[in-house]
Design a protein around this motif. Structure first.
Motif, mmCIF file in Angstrom:
data_model
loop_
_atom_site.group_PDB
_atom_site.id
_atom_site.type_symbol
_atom_site.label_atom_id
_atom_site.label_comp_id
_atom_site.label_asym_id
_atom_site.label_seq_id
_atom_site.Cartn_x
_atom_site.Cartn_y
_atom_site.Cartn_z
ATOM 1 N N CYS A 1 33.499 49.356 44.356
ATOM 2 C CA CYS A 1 33.748 49.716 42.879
ATOM 3 C C CYS A 1 33.490 51.140 42.522
ATOM 4 O O CYS A 1 33.889 52.157 42.156
ATOM 5 C CB CYS A 1 33.318 48.733 41.847
ATOM 6 S SG CYS A 1 34.027 47.528 41.417
ATOM 7 N N ALA B 1 31.066 47.859 38.462
ATOM 8 C CA ALA B 1 29.924 47.764 40.169
ATOM 9 C C ALA B 1 28.467 47.463 38.709
ATOM 10 O O ALA B 1 27.699 46.444 39.527
ATOM 11 C CB ALA B 1 29.613 48.761 40.419
ATOM 12 N N LEU C 1 41.803 45.900 38.536
ATOM 13 C CA LEU C 1 40.156 46.447 37.731
ATOM 14 C C LEU C 1 40.017 44.920 37.144
ATOM 15 O O LEU C 1 38.682 44.583 37.208
ATOM 16 C CB LEU C 1 40.074 47.325 37.057
ATOM 17 C CG LEU C 1 39.204 47.171 35.665
ATOM 18 C CD1 LEU C 1 37.499 47.794 36.288
ATOM 19 C CD2 LEU C 1 39.007 48.433 34.613
ATOM 20 N N TRP D 1 34.811 52.081 36.106
ATOM 21 C CA TRP D 1 34.767 51.172 37.245
ATOM 22 C C TRP D 1 33.475 51.016 37.708
ATOM 23 O O TRP D 1 32.448 50.445 38.448
ATOM 24 C CB TRP D 1 35.491 52.006 38.942
ATOM 25 C CG TRP D 1 37.174 51.603 38.498
ATOM 26 C CD1 TRP D 1 37.969 52.543 38.453
ATOM 27 C CD2 TRP D 1 37.366 50.434 39.317
ATOM 28 N NE1 TRP D 1 39.157 51.281 38.467
ATOM 29 C CE2 TRP D 1 38.693 50.202 39.456
ATOM 30 C CE3 TRP D 1 36.965 49.617 40.073
ATOM 31 C CZ2 TRP D 1 39.322 49.220 39.517
ATOM 32 C CZ3 TRP D 1 37.181 48.254 40.549
ATOM 33 C CH2 TRP D 1 38.628 48.010 40.423
#
Length: 420
Positions: free
Chosen positions: A113, A136, A48, A132
């Motif tokens: 993602c 994106a 991440l 997540w």
């Protein structure tokens, strides 16, 4: 903030579409370390941070983010060392972010993602799903789809202020790009948010706008989704005529295999249970419980099934529903408060007042913690009824009984066609 002005300005050549709101500040990514087992948390946390750094850097800056090792070869991180095939695939795509940052494709990063976010939501890792989804959206900032998806994830996590920003971004971007499909998705997502936080009149206006746009652009699936959402608002308003109108429109518009059809059946059953039609609701709910595609839906469907079972005199169905709710609701928690409210009403039907009070009190606690205004008020109403040893909702005769029965029959036929 208003989303209605944004979308309507897109149709007027005299107005220039407004700039989208900036994304909200990033969530604290270390929160996922508390939610996952240590090895997986470490892998996803590292990935991440790489994605965020890559997304926030310009194309020229990216090669300097992850410099080559002493031998001139860039590190290729061992992200795929996880148990889930879906995660392994997604993390495998993300290795290029560190090993060849300039060559990394926005599309691949976004897909990875989104896959991680979907996996996390399916496994009730709410914070992981949210960070997540937002990653994106940051990786592809001009894409309305990623902003709307981030809005849905943050809304499902009861992060309502963040969700409002993401839906507004998605709506503005879709309007600017004349993507009517995504504009409707943004409006429907925002309308659901407004309904969940108790802003019912605003919800009705926003969803009605989505409905008009879907009709004008002949988008049947989204017209069905709009009618379904307007039915939910009408249930909250206590407007029986509109409930029947929008339920009929949804049945007419939904394609038979649309994934929301079981949800439409469930929501209709919630309505007819409010007027005491337990025997009419029970066979419909029995058909949809096996159709739940996610654990949170399983909890929701089962709890309403248990409520109908108790009202129909079936202790066996009620106890099975209680088992599902108690074992799963707070793990897969989006509808946990509503689920406890349903089994509280079931316990009332069986005149087990102490159990009913315990379930309703838990529904209140969960609703307060999650900001679920609708479920909170419903649970308080149940507690008030329990205090006087009466049913929370009294069975009543409806002058629309024939129409109600007809809609239930049509929903049963829709489920039958779906099985065929």
């Amino acid at each position: 903030m208003s989303m209605i002005d944004d979308s309507e300005s897109a149709s007027s050549p005299r107005r220039r579409p407004r700039r989208p709101l900036p994304p909200p500040p990033p969530l604290q990514d270390y929160e996922i370390l508390r939610e996952l087992e240590p090895h997986l948390a470490s892998v996803l946390w590292r990935a991440l941070r790489d994605v965020r750094s890559w997304a926030e850097a310009s194309l020229e800056e990216r090669p300097r983010l992850f410099p080559p090792a002493a031998d001139g070869v860039r590190e290729r991180p061992a992200y795929p060392s996880v148990g889930s095939p879906m995660l392994a695939h997604a993390l495998g795509m993300l290795t290029v972010v560190r090993s060849a940052p300039r060559a990394a494709s926005v599309g691949e990063v976004v897909r990875a993602c989104s896959e991680i976010s979907t996996w996390a939501e399916a496994n009730a890792f709410t914070t992981t799903a949210t960070v997540w989804a937002e990653a994106a959206a940051v990786a592809d900032p001009e894409n309305p789809i990623t902003s709307i998806d981030a809005g849905k994830r943050t809304r499902n996590a009861a992060m309502y202020d963040r969700a409002e920003i993401w839906f507004s971004r998605g709506n503005t971007l879709a309007s600017r790009q004349r993507s009517r499909r995504e504009q409707i998705r943004a409006l429907l997502g925002y309308g659901t948010l407004l309904r969940e936080v108790g802003r019912v009149d605003e919800a009705k206006r926003v969803i009605a706008q989505a409905s008009r746009l879907a009709s004008h652009t002949r988008r049947q699936r989204q017209a069905a989704e709009s009618a379904h959402d307007l039915m939910l608002v009408a249930i909250l308003d206590g407007n029986d005529e509109e409930v029947l109108q929008f339920a009929t429109e949804a049945i007419q518009s939904y394609p038979v295999h649309h994934p929301a059809v079981p949800g439409l059946v469930h929501d209709w059953c919630v309505y007819i249970l409010r007027i005491g039609l337990h025997a009419q609701a029970l066979p419909l709910l029995t058909q949809i419980v096996p159709l739940a595609t996610r654990p949170d839906l399983n909890v929701l469907f089962a709890s309403t099934w248990g409520r109908a079972g108790a009202g129909s005199g079936s202790r066996e169905i009620f106890e099975e529903a209680v088992r599902v709710v108690i074992s799963m609701a707070e793990i897969h928690g989006r509808w946990a408060s509503a689920a406890y409210g349903s089994i509280a009403e079931g316990a009332c039907a069986l005149k087990e007042w102490d159990r009913a009070e315990a379930y309703a009190a838990r529904a209140v606690e969960i609703a307060i913690a999650s900001g679920d205004v609708e479920s909170h008020q419903n649970a308080l109403d149940i507690l008030d009824a329990i205090a006087t040893r009466r049913m929370p909702i009294q069975a009543r005769d409806s002058p629309r009984g024939t129409r109600i029965a007809s809609i239930s029959v049509r929903l049963a036929e829709l489920l039958e066609r779906r099985r065929g």
